[in-house]
Design a protein around this motif. Structure first.
Motif, PDB file in Angstrom:
ATOM      1  N   TYR A 131       2.962   1.777  -8.069  1.00 63.35           N
ATOM      2  CA  TYR A 131       4.113   2.805  -7.620  1.00 63.35           C
ATOM      3  C   TYR A 131       3.434   3.923  -7.954  1.00 63.35           C
ATOM      4  O   TYR A 131       3.185   4.827  -8.756  1.00 63.35           O
ATOM      5  CB  TYR A 131       4.190   2.753  -9.549  1.00 63.35           C
ATOM      6  CG  TYR A 131       4.806   1.012  -9.578  1.00 63.35           C
ATOM      7  CD1 TYR A 131       5.838  -0.086  -9.439  1.00 63.35           C
ATOM      8  CD2 TYR A 131       4.065   0.133 -10.205  1.00 63.35           C
ATOM      9  CE1 TYR A 131       5.661  -1.074  -9.969  1.00 63.35           C
ATOM     10  CE2 TYR A 131       4.117  -0.473 -10.825  1.00 63.35           C
ATOM     11  CZ  TYR A 131       5.036  -1.709 -10.435  1.00 63.35           C
ATOM     12  OH  TYR A 131       5.787  -3.186 -11.123  1.00 63.35           O
ATOM     13  N   SER A 132       3.174   4.220  -6.740  1.00 63.68           N
ATOM     14  CA  SER A 132       3.656   5.671  -6.156  1.00 63.68           C
ATOM     15  C   SER A 132       4.637   7.017  -7.265  1.00 63.68           C
ATOM     16  O   SER A 132       5.412   6.965  -7.424  1.00 63.68           O
ATOM     17  CB  SER A 132       3.861   6.095  -4.910  1.00 63.68           C
ATOM     18  OG  SER A 132       3.132   7.303  -4.256  1.00 63.68           O
ATOM     19  N   TYR A 133       3.728   8.167  -7.391  1.00 65.07           N
ATOM     20  CA  TYR A 133       4.291   9.103  -8.022  1.00 65.07           C
ATOM     21  C   TYR A 133       5.195   9.927  -6.640  1.00 65.07           C
ATOM     22  O   TYR A 133       5.887  10.317  -6.602  1.00 65.07           O
ATOM     23  CB  TYR A 133       3.766  10.013  -8.310  1.00 65.07           C
ATOM     24  CG  TYR A 133       2.853   8.966 -10.025  1.00 65.07           C
ATOM     25  CD1 TYR A 133       3.424   8.265 -10.843  1.00 65.07           C
ATOM     26  CD2 TYR A 133       1.375  10.222  -9.507  1.00 65.07           C
ATOM     27  CE1 TYR A 133       2.446   8.520 -11.450  1.00 65.07           C
ATOM     28  CE2 TYR A 133       0.668   8.911 -10.302  1.00 65.07           C
ATOM     29  CZ  TYR A 133       0.986   8.437 -11.406  1.00 65.07           C
ATOM     30  OH  TYR A 133       0.548   7.944 -12.428  1.00 65.07           O
ATOM     31  N   ALA A 134       4.909  10.306  -5.082  1.00 65.46           N
ATOM     32  CA  ALA A 134       5.503  10.421  -4.354  1.00 65.46           C
ATOM     33  C   ALA A 134       6.514   9.718  -4.380  1.00 65.46           C
ATOM     34  O   ALA A 134       7.485  10.387  -3.551  1.00 65.46           O
ATOM     35  CB  ALA A 134       4.802  10.476  -3.395  1.00 65.46           C
ATOM     36  N   THR A 135       6.811   9.357  -4.449  1.00 65.20           N
ATOM     37  CA  THR A 135       8.334   8.026  -4.929  1.00 65.20           C
ATOM     38  C   THR A 135       9.765   9.340  -5.383  1.00 65.20           C
ATOM     39  O   THR A 135      10.930   9.198  -4.901  1.00 65.20           O
ATOM     40  CB  THR A 135       8.848   6.099  -5.437  1.00 65.20           C
ATOM     41  OG1 THR A 135       7.850   6.109  -4.816  1.00 65.20           O
ATOM     42  CG2 THR A 135       9.838   5.723  -5.000  1.00 65.20           C
ATOM     43  N   PHE A 136       8.968   9.675  -6.500  1.00 64.18           N
ATOM     44  CA  PHE A 136       9.829  11.199  -6.795  1.00 64.18           C
ATOM     45  C   PHE A 136       9.309  12.108  -6.844  1.00 64.18           C
ATOM     46  O   PHE A 136       8.799  12.420  -7.867  1.00 64.18           O
ATOM     47  CB  PHE A 136      10.635  10.934  -8.527  1.00 64.18           C
ATOM     48  CG  PHE A 136      10.352   9.257  -8.423  1.00 64.18           C
ATOM     49  CD1 PHE A 136      11.573   8.686  -8.361  1.00 64.18           C
ATOM     50  CD2 PHE A 136       9.941   8.135  -8.961  1.00 64.18           C
ATOM     51  CE1 PHE A 136      12.352   7.393  -8.377  1.00 64.18           C
ATOM     52  CE2 PHE A 136      10.026   6.959  -9.136  1.00 64.18           C
ATOM     53  CZ  PHE A 136      11.023   6.549  -9.300  1.00 64.18           C
ATOM     54  N   PRO A 137       9.398  12.822  -5.814  1.00 62.68           N
ATOM     55  CA  PRO A 137       8.664  14.184  -5.435  1.00 62.68           C
ATOM     56  C   PRO A 137       9.430  15.479  -5.784  1.00 62.68           C
ATOM     57  O   PRO A 137       8.525  16.061  -6.566  1.00 62.68           O
ATOM     58  CB  PRO A 137       9.108  14.622  -4.041  1.00 62.68           C
ATOM     59  CG  PRO A 137      10.271  13.759  -3.839  1.00 62.68           C
ATOM     60  CD  PRO A 137      10.357  12.281  -4.402  1.00 62.68           C
ATOM     61  N   ASP A 138      11.317  15.087  -6.362  1.00 61.77           N
ATOM     62  CA  ASP A 138      10.905  16.739  -6.412  1.00 61.77           C
ATOM     63  C   ASP A 138      11.731  15.849  -8.296  1.00 61.77           C
ATOM     64  O   ASP A 138      12.686  17.067  -9.091  1.00 61.77           O
ATOM     65  CB  ASP A 138      12.998  16.807  -6.338  1.00 61.77           C
ATOM     66  CG  ASP A 138      12.793  16.468  -4.931  1.00 61.77           C
ATOM     67  OD1 ASP A 138      11.601  17.689  -4.573  1.00 61.77           O
ATOM     68  OD2 ASP A 138      13.196  16.606  -3.965  1.00 61.77           O
ATOM     69  N   VAL A 139      11.654  15.398  -8.994  1.00 69.50           N
ATOM     70  CA  VAL A 139      10.957  14.624 -10.682  1.00 69.50           C
ATOM     71  C   VAL A 139      10.412  14.978 -11.802  1.00 69.50           C
ATOM     72  O   VAL A 139       8.900  14.938 -10.721  1.00 69.50           O
ATOM     73  CB  VAL A 139      11.778  13.286 -10.672  1.00 69.50           C
ATOM     74  CG1 VAL A 139      12.071  12.798 -12.253  1.00 69.50           C
ATOM     75  CG2 VAL A 139      13.248  13.611  -9.967  1.00 69.50           C
ATOM     76  N   THR A 140      10.482  15.507 -12.739  1.00 68.07           N
ATOM     77  CA  THR A 140       9.005  16.512 -13.833  1.00 68.07           C
ATOM     78  C   THR A 140       9.292  14.597 -14.838  1.00 68.07           C
ATOM     79  O   THR A 140      10.220  15.080 -15.163  1.00 68.07           O
ATOM     80  CB  THR A 140       9.427  17.556 -13.688  1.00 68.07           C
ATOM     81  OG1 THR A 140       9.415  18.348 -13.054  1.00 68.07           O
ATOM     82  CG2 THR A 140       7.978  17.677 -15.165  1.00 68.07           C
ATOM     83  N   ILE A 141       7.898  14.030 -14.418  1.00 67.35           N
ATOM     84  CA  ILE A 141       7.934  13.252 -15.625  1.00 67.35           C
ATOM     85  C   ILE A 141       7.468  13.795 -16.755  1.00 67.35           C
ATOM     86  O   ILE A 141       6.037  13.647 -16.994  1.00 67.35           O
ATOM     87  CB  ILE A 141       7.941  12.104 -15.288  1.00 67.35           C
ATOM     88  CG1 ILE A 141       8.572  11.435 -14.181  1.00 67.35           C
ATOM     89  CG2 ILE A 141       7.757  10.843 -16.695  1.00 67.35           C
ATOM     90  CD1 ILE A 141       8.553  10.178 -13.349  1.00 67.35           C
TER      91      ILE A 141
END
Length: 257
Positions: A131-141
């Motif tokens: 699960y790549s973090y790049a899938t949510f580029p504009d989201v801070t988790i």
């Protein structure tokens, strides 16, 4: 003949498989459903057990042993200077914001969950999901968000596990039926070479039973968690050999003198 007796005879008797060719398609389809169900039980057990244990363990570790972190712009950030590696009774947790641990390293473990620099990796029963973090580029988790997500997963497990089993069974059934259809065409070719009078429906039924030996073998290997190299090739080779022997047992076409 009882379906379980048929399963037993299909393990060692090409002659009986040849006799099954006159059986109705409906009973053969039922046999395939049963064979598929038996074949997925080890996978379903190990994956569901690993998933349940992994979520429980991850929840405990997030609360007690992992440092605060955040995922921003497709990367994991934390104050940890070195990778954190925790082994919990056969389930491995890896946390690495440094980029030193790769997904290939994680895949070496039979059951693991890893938060890496650029992706999360879940391994259950030697099967890895990325699960790549790049899938949510504009989201801070943040770690708080992950804790809330894990808690939500725990509450949904009674629904997710049966749903996973259903999807696994449907996909496995589709794979079995497709392979039997392909084997049936090979059966027609073998029938022509060996001068046997067979129709496609006959070779389809025979193919459904010819895959039994290979299916049971790989089910046992999955049960003991043994990895078989070139498994797909072995499955096709063994099934074709059994089908060949079964076709050979069919009486040859009588020739007019």
């Amino acid at each position: 003949m009882n379906v379980f007796v048929q399963l037993w005879k299909s393990l060692y008797s090409p002659k009986d498989i040849a006799r099954f060719r006159f059986q109705g398609i409906g009973k053969t389809i039922g046999y395939l459903f049963l064979l598929t169900l038996l074949s997925i039980l080890p996978t379903f057990y190990y994956v569901s057990s690993s998933l349940t244990e992994g979520i429980r363990t991850t929840s405990a570790l997030l609360n007690n042993e992992l440092p605060p972190f955040s995922i921003e712009n497709g990367e994991l950030h934390s104050e940890a200077a070195t990778p954190i590696h925790i082994d919990q009774g056969g389930f491995t947790i890896i946390f690495d914001s440094t980029g030193k641990v790769t997904s290939e390293n994680v895949e070496q473990f039979p059951n693991a969950i890893a938060l890496l620099k650029h992706e999360a990796v879940l391994v259950a029963g030697h099967q890895a999901q990325h699960y790549s973090y790049a899938t949510f580029p504009d989201v801070t988790i943040t770690d708080e968000d992950v804790r809330a997500f894990i808690a939500g997963l725990q509450s949904l497990l009674p629904v997710l596990i049966p749903l996973f089993g259903l999807v696994l069974y449907v996909l496995a059934c589709a794979g079995k039926f497709i392979s039997v259809c392909i084997f049936a065409f090979f059966g027609l070719i073998l029938a022509g070479v060996l001068d046997k009078t067979l129709r496609y429906r006959h070779t389809w039924v025979m193919s459904a039973y010819a895959i039994t030996l290979s299916t049971v073998f790989f089910t046992v290997m999955e049960t003991v968690q043994a990895v078989v190299p070139y498994g797909a090739l072995i499955h096709w080779f063994v099934s074709l050999v059994v089908l060949f022997l079964a076709v050979k047992e069919v009486p040859s076409a009588k020739r007019e003198i």
